[in-house]
Design an enzyme around this catalytic site. Structure first.
Site, PDB file in Angstrom:
ATOM      1  NE  ARG A 117       7.483   2.774  -9.489  1.00 25.89           N
ATOM      2  CZ  ARG A 117       6.498   1.992  -9.037  1.00 25.89           C
ATOM      3  NH1 ARG A 117       6.181   1.952  -7.753  1.00 25.89           N
ATOM      4  NH2 ARG A 117       5.804   1.259  -9.879  1.00 25.89           N
ATOM      5  CB  THR A 169       0.407   1.249  -2.417  1.00 24.96           C
ATOM      6  OG1 THR A 169       0.954   0.413  -3.435  1.00 24.96           O
ATOM      7  CG2 THR A 169       1.026   2.615  -2.527  1.00 24.96           C
ATOM      8  CB  THR A 171       4.235   1.001  -2.961  1.00 24.99           C
ATOM      9  OG1 THR A 171       3.649  -0.273  -3.200  1.00 24.99           O
ATOM     10  CG2 THR A 171       5.202   1.326  -4.086  1.00 24.99           C
ATOM     11  CG  ASP A 180       4.102  -1.818 -10.376  1.00 25.26           C
ATOM     12  OD1 ASP A 180       3.155  -2.601 -10.525  1.00 25.26           O
ATOM     13  OD2 ASP A 180       4.144  -0.967  -9.470  1.00 25.26           O
TER      14      ASP A 180
HETATM   15  N1  GLY Z   1       3.104  -0.636  -6.975  1.00 27.96           N
HETATM   16  C1  GLY Z   1       1.992   0.196  -7.040  1.00 27.96           C
HETATM   17  C2  GLY Z   1       2.202   1.381  -7.905  1.00 27.96           C
HETATM   18  O1  GLY Z   1       3.301   1.899  -7.932  1.00 27.96           O
HETATM   19  O2  GLY Z   1       1.311   1.794  -8.582  1.00 27.96           O
END
Ligand code: GLY
Length: 573
Positions: free
Chosen positions: A114, A386, A404, A428
């Site tokens: 991430r 995504t 994503t 997010d």
């Molecule tokens: N950006 C979409 C997710 O990580 O849920």
């Protein structure tokens, strides 16, 4: 001439033996992966190995890698890189993702790559002097980007792979350098984003041309080919250091971006412990925080498992109602409790106990809609672009990857000279605790911005075993709709006995606690809608939800399906 060639010609499979040390020979006109002639295959049954993902060329690359002796991890790396070229809306090297897998030796793996908040970020960075959220800044352009994790994730995956990384990245280099033909859907998507590519870049990226794109046109990405070649030659340093890193930082300096050379050099993928739970004789493995996907899925599945309502069958008012109420309750916990576990104590254990789950459902009234106002508040809604990859190989490795840029084409800013799009994942985070962002996101301190922190995700790559043996690989894009789509796909197979193809293509419904309404896809049955309305539900029609890719292994066969809602396609042998 190439850009006049139509892509709607059946691909010819080449059965010639190709040495594991050769990759380029199988890419090109008339070769097994022919970027100028390919079709979508929506479902198939294979004996050895299978891939399902958002683009036919990337699925073909993955299958070919496995034919050449690679395993599902090799294919996962090659498919992600190929998607970064052929599916720029969500495939990426400027974003991040999650991989969950079970190896043939039963070892589990969860790799978290991430994006993270840059060192210069702070909790109030998207607020003006009066404290009002500036959503344009968290969603578009240079300041919207987190530090990308994808390349670190691919190198973390490599220790489970068999082939040389140089081979795995070569198909992506060839696709970027020699071009590939666009499908009509991609051409339209690039056209409708042209105004944003112009607005958020001060040069003309490869995605912009004077005339409109048409299906069958060829897209060339020479700068991206050079970046991929640097990664091929230098490994992860070819992205996080040297020329590529300088291109990224220079791009940031052109505007308000804050990603630094130090941010890039510091980025690390992390190994996590998967969330696992039983549903009947199925063991389900999902991704833990910083994704909300695994725990939300656990809660929804456990909330319906023991109920007689679910046994009433697919699209029965009883089963649909209990699934909606499970969705409402699982999403109610999300914003309050979930965030990056390295920065926030996430009460995962407490949220998964049988006592907690049955207490959550104790106020469920059959035939009557609950009210979200009566269920503990909290909601985060994210954008929906995504992409997911499901892979299974002949050794028995199951690999499930969701990756994503966040929104379609991420921040819309392409790194000049390096040819790839940056994510807009900072959106997010909870931009301001308690205040909804443009997508309706509301969060609290758990998901507030802090330097080095990972933003909360909904991504939900899943693997399932039955009696210890590989059974299902599944996942989808779709922002907050991701866990509910995976929930419904699994229930469709496990409870309602559907094939993977039917399971992923059935009309979906989605409730996420707030707003207090049920979103339904266009083909959701009118009579069921009426029945739910009589129970007190507010039903809102919306566009299609997610693009689910599923592999189902049973009776020694590999059934694989790609979602009907996109250009998604399967490949295998
Ligand atoms: N950006 C979409 C997710 O990580 O849920």
């Amino acid at each position: 001439m190439k850009n006049l060639i139509s892509c709607f010609v059946t691909i010819l499979w080449c059965t010639n033996f190709i040495s594991a040390q050769q990759v380029t020979p199988w890419l090109g006109a008339g070769k097994p992966v022919d970027p100028y002639h390919y079709t979508q295959v929506k479902h198939e049954i294979y004996n050895n190995a299978a891939v399902s993902c958002a683009h036919p060329l990337a699925s073909l690359v993955g299958a070919q890698i496995m034919k050449q002796g690679g395993n599902a991890f090799d294919a996962g790396i090659a498919v992600q890189l190929a998607l970064a070229v052929v599916y720029p809306a969500a495939g990426n090297i400027g974003g991040g993702g999650f991989l969950i897998a079970q190896k043939s030796n039963k070892q589990l793996l969860a790799i978290d790559y991430r994006e993270v908040a840059p060192l210069q970020s702070n909790k109030n960075m998207y607020l003006d002097k009066e404290g009002n959220p500036q959503l344009e800044l968290s969603q578009n352009g240079r300041l919207a980007s987190g530090v990308p994790g994808t390349i670190a994730g691919l190198f973390a995956t490599l220790s489970s792979a068999k082939l040389d990384f140089k081979l795995l990245i070569q198909p992506a280099i060839d696709l970027a350098k020699n071009g590939f033909v666009l499908t009509e859907r991609e051409a339209n998507s690039l056209n409708s984003n042209k105004k944003y590519f112009i607005k958020y870049n001060n040069f003309s990226p490869a995605f912009v041309k004077d005339q409109l794109w048409k299906g069958g046109d060829t897209l060339f990405q020479p700068d991206l080919a050079k970046t991929l070649t640097r990664i091929q030659q230098q490994g992860a340093k070819g992205f996080y250091e040297g020329e590529t890193a300088k291109f990224i930082v220079d791009e940031m300096k052109k505007g308000n971006g804050i990603i630094s050379l130090e941010d890039l050099k510091n980025y690390k993928a992390k190994f996590r412990t998967p969330i696992s739970f039983q549903y009947g004789d199925n063991t389900i493995y999902g991704f833990p925080p910083p994704s909300s996907g695994g725990i939300i899925l656990l809660q929804m599945m456990k909330m319906v498992e023991k109920s007689t309502f679910i046994k009433k069958g697919f699209q029965s008012p009883e089963a649909t109602q209990i699934m909606i109420e499970a969705e409402r309750r699982a999403y109610a916990d999300r914003a309050e409790h979930l965030g990056d576990p390295d920065f926030w104590k996430v009460p995962l254990k407490e949220m998964s106990t049988d006592i907690y789950i049955s207490k959550r459902m104790s106020d469920f009234i059959p035939g009557k809609a609950s009210k979200s106002i009566d269920i503990k508040a909290g909601n985060v809604k994210e954008s929906e672009e995504t992409t997911h990859i499901s892979i299974y190989d002949k050794e028995g490795n199951m690999v499930s990857i969701t990756t994503t840029l966040n929104g379609g084409y991420g921040s819309k800013t392409v790194v000049q000279g390096a040819g790839f799009l940056m994510n807009n994942e900072m959106d997010d985070f909870s931009v301001k605790p308690g205040v909804a962002n443009m997508f309706g996101a509301v969060g609290g301190d758990a998901n507030a911005i802090e330097p080095g922190k990972r933003m909360l995700s909904s991504m939900c790559p899943v693997i399932v075993t039955k009696g210890g043996k590989p059974s299902i690989v599944v996942g989808t894009p779709g922002g907050t709709t991701i866990p509910t789509s995976v929930f419904q796909a699994l229930i469709n197979v496990i409870e309602f006995g559907m094939t993977p193809e039917d399971a992923i293509n059935q009309p979906k419904f989605h409730h996420q606690h707030l707003p207090d309404e049920v979103y339904t896809e266009p083909d959701f049955p009118a009579s069921l809608k009426n029945t739910l309305e009589l129970m007190g539900y507010k039903i809102t029609n919306r566009a299609s939800i997610g693009k689910t890719e599923m592999i189902y292994i049973r009776n020694k066969k590999i059934e694989v399906a790609a979602d009907k809602r996109g250009d998604d396609s399967v490949a295998g042998f």
